[in-house]
Motif scaffolding. Structure first.
Motif, PDB file in Angstrom:
ATOM      1  N   THR A  91      -4.608 -11.792 -17.779  1.00 37.26           N
ATOM      2  CA  THR A  91      -4.770 -10.337 -17.744  1.00 37.26           C
ATOM      3  C   THR A  91      -3.430  -9.663 -17.467  1.00 37.26           C
ATOM      4  OG1 THR A  91      -7.022 -10.595 -16.920  1.00 37.26           O
ATOM      5  CG2 THR A  91      -5.995  -8.441 -16.601  1.00 37.26           C
ATOM      6  N   ARG A  92      -3.171  -8.566 -18.152  1.00 33.28           N
ATOM      7  CA  ARG A  92      -1.944  -7.803 -17.902  1.00 33.28           C
ATOM      8  C   ARG A  92      -2.288  -6.415 -17.390  1.00 33.28           C
ATOM      9  NH1 ARG A  92       2.950  -9.288 -22.044  1.00 33.28           N
ATOM     10  NH2 ARG A  92       2.628 -11.557 -22.048  1.00 33.28           N
ATOM     11  N   PRO A  93      -1.605  -5.983 -16.338  1.00 34.50           N
ATOM     12  CA  PRO A  93      -1.855  -4.640 -15.807  1.00 34.50           C
ATOM     13  C   PRO A  93      -1.311  -3.575 -16.745  1.00 34.50           C
ATOM     14  CG  PRO A  93      -0.005  -5.643 -14.674  1.00 34.50           C
ATOM     15  CD  PRO A  93      -0.571  -6.701 -15.580  1.00 34.50           C
ATOM     16  N   PRO A  94      -1.767  -2.339 -16.608  1.00 35.59           N
ATOM     17  CA  PRO A  94      -1.288  -1.264 -17.481  1.00 35.59           C
ATOM     18  C   PRO A  94       0.159  -0.914 -17.186  1.00 35.59           C
ATOM     19  CG  PRO A  94      -2.642  -0.364 -15.738  1.00 35.59           C
ATOM     20  CD  PRO A  94      -2.766  -1.859 -15.628  1.00 35.59           C
ATOM     21  N   LEU A  95       0.807  -0.268 -18.128  1.00 33.89           N
ATOM     22  CA  LEU A  95       2.152   0.243 -17.887  1.00 33.89           C
ATOM     23  C   LEU A  95       2.105   1.232 -16.736  1.00 33.89           C
ATOM     24  CD1 LEU A  95       3.359   0.849 -21.565  1.00 33.89           C
ATOM     25  CD2 LEU A  95       3.816  -1.132 -20.088  1.00 33.89           C
ATOM     26  N   GLY A  96       3.090   1.153 -15.868  1.00 26.49           N
ATOM     27  CA  GLY A  96       3.119   2.049 -14.717  1.00 26.49           C
ATOM     28  C   GLY A  96       2.182   1.645 -13.600  1.00 26.49           C
ATOM     29  N   ALA A  97       1.722   0.390 -13.607  1.00 28.24           N
ATOM     30  CA  ALA A  97       0.739  -0.054 -12.618  1.00 28.24           C
ATOM     31  C   ALA A  97       1.254   0.080 -11.187  1.00 28.24           C
ATOM     32  CB  ALA A  97       0.333  -1.498 -12.892  1.00 28.24           C
ATOM     33  N   VAL A  98       2.520  -0.187 -10.977  1.00 32.25           N
ATOM     34  CA  VAL A  98       3.073  -0.105  -9.616  1.00 32.25           C
ATOM     35  C   VAL A  98       2.892   1.296  -9.047  1.00 32.25           C
ATOM     36  CG1 VAL A  98       5.217  -0.160  -8.281  1.00 32.25           C
ATOM     37  CG2 VAL A  98       4.685  -2.024  -9.859  1.00 32.25           C
ATOM     38  N   PHE A 115      -8.712  -1.464 -11.767  1.00 31.32           N
ATOM     39  CA  PHE A 115      -8.528  -0.737 -13.018  1.00 31.32           C
ATOM     40  C   PHE A 115      -9.768  -0.888 -13.902  1.00 31.32           C
ATOM     41  CE2 PHE A 115      -4.333  -1.948 -11.507  1.00 31.32           C
ATOM     42  CZ  PHE A 115      -3.624  -0.757 -11.622  1.00 31.32           C
ATOM     43  N   ARG A 116      -9.806  -0.120 -14.967  1.00 29.44           N
ATOM     44  CA  ARG A 116     -10.798  -0.337 -16.005  1.00 29.44           C
ATOM     45  C   ARG A 116     -10.382  -1.564 -16.821  1.00 29.44           C
ATOM     46  NH1 ARG A 116     -11.947   5.294 -19.044  1.00 29.44           N
ATOM     47  NH2 ARG A 116     -13.182   3.835 -20.289  1.00 29.44           N
ATOM     48  N   PHE A 142     -15.479  -6.200 -11.334  1.00 28.81           N
ATOM     49  CA  PHE A 142     -15.218  -7.602 -11.034  1.00 28.81           C
ATOM     50  C   PHE A 142     -13.718  -7.864 -10.955  1.00 28.81           C
ATOM     51  CE2 PHE A 142     -19.348  -7.546 -13.213  1.00 28.81           C
ATOM     52  CZ  PHE A 142     -20.137  -8.119 -12.216  1.00 28.81           C
ATOM     53  N   GLY A 143     -13.380  -9.051 -10.523  1.00 28.64           N
ATOM     54  CA  GLY A 143     -11.988  -9.382 -10.249  1.00 28.64           C
ATOM     55  C   GLY A 143     -11.076  -9.351 -11.445  1.00 28.64           C
ATOM     56  N   ASP A 144     -11.627  -9.496 -12.676  1.00 27.49           N
ATOM     57  CA  ASP A 144     -10.741  -9.435 -13.840  1.00 27.49           C
ATOM     58  C   ASP A 144     -10.204  -8.037 -14.084  1.00 27.49           C
ATOM     59  OD1 ASP A 144     -13.166  -8.423 -14.645  1.00 27.49           O
ATOM     60  OD2 ASP A 144     -13.450  -9.805 -16.325  1.00 27.49           O
ATOM     61  N   GLN A 145     -10.677  -7.052 -13.283  1.00 32.33           N
ATOM     62  CA  GLN A 145     -10.141  -5.695 -13.361  1.00 32.33           C
ATOM     63  C   GLN A 145      -8.989  -5.476 -12.380  1.00 32.33           C
ATOM     64  OE1 GLN A 145     -14.569  -4.586 -13.591  1.00 32.33           O
ATOM     65  NE2 GLN A 145     -13.551  -2.662 -13.979  1.00 32.33           N
ATOM     66  N   ALA A 146      -8.562  -6.553 -11.729  1.00 28.21           N
ATOM     67  CA  ALA A 146      -7.353  -6.555 -10.896  1.00 28.21           C
ATOM     68  C   ALA A 146      -7.500  -5.693  -9.643  1.00 28.21           C
ATOM     69  CB  ALA A 146      -6.131  -6.117 -11.714  1.00 28.21           C
ATOM     70  N   PHE A 147      -8.104  -6.258  -8.621  1.00 27.71           N
ATOM     71  CA  PHE A 147      -8.250  -5.571  -7.334  1.00 27.71           C
ATOM     72  C   PHE A 147      -6.879  -5.417  -6.676  1.00 27.71           C
ATOM     73  CE2 PHE A 147     -12.864  -7.052  -6.262  1.00 27.71           C
ATOM     74  CZ  PHE A 147     -13.316  -6.484  -7.446  1.00 27.71           C
ATOM     75  N   PHE A 148      -6.712  -4.322  -5.946  1.00 34.26           N
ATOM     76  CA  PHE A 148      -5.490  -4.140  -5.164  1.00 34.26           C
ATOM     77  C   PHE A 148      -5.816  -3.442  -3.850  1.00 34.26           C
ATOM     78  CE2 PHE A 148      -5.734  -0.601  -8.227  1.00 34.26           C
ATOM     79  CZ  PHE A 148      -5.714   0.499  -7.384  1.00 34.26           C
ATOM     80  N   ALA A 149      -4.972  -3.701  -2.851  1.00 30.40           N
ATOM     81  CA  ALA A 149      -5.170  -3.117  -1.526  1.00 30.40           C
ATOM     82  C   ALA A 149      -3.903  -3.309  -0.717  1.00 30.40           C
ATOM     83  CB  ALA A 149      -6.349  -3.768  -0.800  1.00 30.40           C
ATOM     84  N   ARG A 150      -3.866  -2.683   0.428  1.00 30.42           N
ATOM     85  CA  ARG A 150      -2.777  -2.935   1.359  1.00 30.42           C
ATOM     86  C   ARG A 150      -2.922  -4.346   1.924  1.00 30.42           C
ATOM     87  NH1 ARG A 150       0.086   1.526   2.671  1.00 30.42           N
ATOM     88  NH2 ARG A 150       1.073   0.381   4.359  1.00 30.42           N
ATOM     89  N   ARG A 151      -1.811  -4.995   2.174  1.00 25.37           N
ATOM     90  CA  ARG A 151      -1.846  -6.330   2.779  1.00 25.37           C
ATOM     91  C   ARG A 151      -2.537  -6.268   4.135  1.00 25.37           C
ATOM     92  NH1 ARG A 151       1.457  -9.663   6.015  1.00 25.37           N
ATOM     93  NH2 ARG A 151       1.428 -11.855   5.363  1.00 25.37           N
ATOM     94  N   SER A 152      -2.285  -5.205   4.893  1.00 24.27           N
ATOM     95  CA  SER A 152      -2.902  -5.073   6.217  1.00 24.27           C
ATOM     96  C   SER A 152      -4.421  -4.968   6.114  1.00 24.27           C
ATOM     97  CB  SER A 152      -2.336  -3.854   6.949  1.00 24.27           C
ATOM     98  OG  SER A 152      -2.564  -2.667   6.197  1.00 24.27           O
ATOM     99  N   THR A 153      -4.908  -4.333   5.048  1.00 25.62           N
ATOM    100  CA  THR A 153      -6.352  -4.238   4.843  1.00 25.62           C
ATOM    101  C   THR A 153      -6.952  -5.605   4.555  1.00 25.62           C
ATOM    102  OG1 THR A 153      -6.158  -1.983   3.983  1.00 25.62           O
ATOM    103  CG2 THR A 153      -8.159  -3.183   3.427  1.00 25.62           C
ATOM    104  N   MET A 154      -6.283  -6.371   3.706  1.00 23.07           N
ATOM    105  CA  MET A 154      -6.769  -7.722   3.414  1.00 23.07           C
ATOM    106  C   MET A 154      -6.774  -8.588   4.660  1.00 23.07           C
ATOM    107  SD  MET A 154      -5.107  -8.572  -0.319  1.00 23.07           S
ATOM    108  CE  MET A 154      -5.229  -7.428  -1.690  1.00 23.07           C
ATOM    109  N   ARG A 155      -5.747  -8.459   5.476  1.00 22.17           N
ATOM    110  CA  ARG A 155      -5.682  -9.250   6.698  1.00 22.17           C
ATOM    111  C   ARG A 155      -6.779  -8.828   7.678  1.00 22.17           C
ATOM    112  NH1 ARG A 155      -1.253 -12.371   7.660  1.00 22.17           N
ATOM    113  NH2 ARG A 155      -1.478 -12.099   9.901  1.00 22.17           N
ATOM    114  N   CYS A 187      -6.373   0.959 -18.031  1.00 18.34           N
ATOM    115  CA  CYS A 187      -6.977  -0.339 -18.329  1.00 18.34           C
ATOM    116  C   CYS A 187      -6.006  -1.505 -18.168  1.00 18.34           C
ATOM    117  CB  CYS A 187      -7.503  -0.367 -19.761  1.00 18.34           C
ATOM    118  SG  CYS A 187      -8.935   0.680 -20.065  1.00 18.34           S
ATOM    119  N   VAL A 188      -6.487  -2.564 -17.523  1.00 19.51           N
ATOM    120  CA  VAL A 188      -5.850  -3.859 -17.697  1.00 19.51           C
ATOM    121  C   VAL A 188      -6.337  -4.411 -19.032  1.00 19.51           C
ATOM    122  CG1 VAL A 188      -5.724  -4.336 -15.211  1.00 19.51           C
ATOM    123  CG2 VAL A 188      -7.724  -5.096 -16.516  1.00 19.51           C
ATOM    124  N   VAL A 189      -5.548  -5.282 -19.625  1.00 16.72           N
ATOM    125  CA  VAL A 189      -5.949  -5.924 -20.882  1.00 16.72           C
ATOM    126  C   VAL A 189      -6.140  -7.410 -20.602  1.00 16.72           C
ATOM    127  CG1 VAL A 189      -5.333  -6.459 -23.260  1.00 16.72           C
ATOM    128  CG2 VAL A 189      -4.703  -4.237 -22.269  1.00 16.72           C
TER     129      VAL A 189
END
Length: 238
Positions: A91-98, A115-116, A142-155, A187-189
């Motif tokens: 899977t590739r994230p969209p342009l400008g994902a950062v 993402f979508r 689902f996870g193929d949509q590339a979940f993201f969060a703060r590292r502190s949140t995951m911890r 969208c991620v692809v």
């Protein structure tokens, strides 16, 4: 907080298993997009997945027990960036994902997001799946949509659920106990390869039945064994 977020680095964790055909192009894309840290969490590849990217700038390869949840958790432990994207190897994230990730997590009420979904293959069924992915529901996120969060949140949530299947479903539930889970309008692809192996309809029916069983309390370990019977060279697609 918003000003600080614009400066925060975004890292990415990629679980891999025999992804020699995908990994180099993906890593090059992520470097070009400005991801500061790329953790490849390998689950025991027997091809050249690790060798192709070891020594690449910004990339760290770590070895893990096989299973997407285990690999994501292990990889997250090695990622020091304050913002983390969990990305499937096909899977590739969209342009400008950062910038999209930074902007989304700058909102205090947001705990996490994704993402979508779009596919690398044309077809009516894939278009339907892609259209449905705009909705933030347990059956369309689902996870193929590339979940993201703060590292502190995951911890705070003790990392990624250490389970071989539906770690994404469980992680989304946990994120929502801490705040909003937001779906970004970009969208991620992803590759349609897993549907092509068993057929788009069969694959979707299989995944839906497994998800229903998981929601009814069937263990992810048992469901993974069932899933593994119908899959080859995969980790834990949903």
């Amino acid at each position: 907080r918003e000003t600080n977020m614009r400066q925060e680095q975004v890292g990415v964790v990629i679980p891999t298993l025999n992804e020699a055909g995908q990994i180099k192009g993906l890593v090059d894309h992520l470097v070009a997009e400005g991801f500061a840290e790329i953790i490849v969490a390998d689950g025991g590849s027997v091809d050249e997945t690790c060798e192709l990217v070891e020594g690449t700038s910004r990339v760290k390869v770590v070895r893990s027990r096989k299973g997407r949840g285990y690999q994501l958790h292990h990889g997250m432990q090695h990622c020091s960036a304050p913002l983390i994207l969990l990305l499937h190897a096909d899977t590739r994230p969209p342009l400008g994902a950062v910038d999209l990730i930074r902007a989304t997590l700058a909102r205090p009420q947001v705990a996490a997001g994704c993402f979508r979904l779009a596919f690398d293959t044309d077809g009516f069924r894939y278009s339907v799946y892609s259209w449905l992915s705009q909705f933030e529901t347990p059956m369309t996120t689902f996870g193929d949509q590339a979940f993201f969060a703060r590292r502190s949140t995951m911890r705070k949530l003790d990392g990624i659920p250490r389970q071989p299947l539906f770690e994404d479903v469980e992680l989304r539930r946990r994120f929502k106990t801490l705040g909003q889970f937001v779906k970004v309008n970009a969208c991620v692809v992803t590759s349609a390869r897993r549907f092509k192996r068993v057929g788009a309809v069969v694959g979707q029916v299989r995944n839906t039945l497994l998800l229903l069983a998981y929601n009814l309390g069937v263990s992810p370990e048992f469901l993974y064994r069932l899933y593994d019977l119908s899959s080859t060279n995969e980790i834990s697609e949903t």
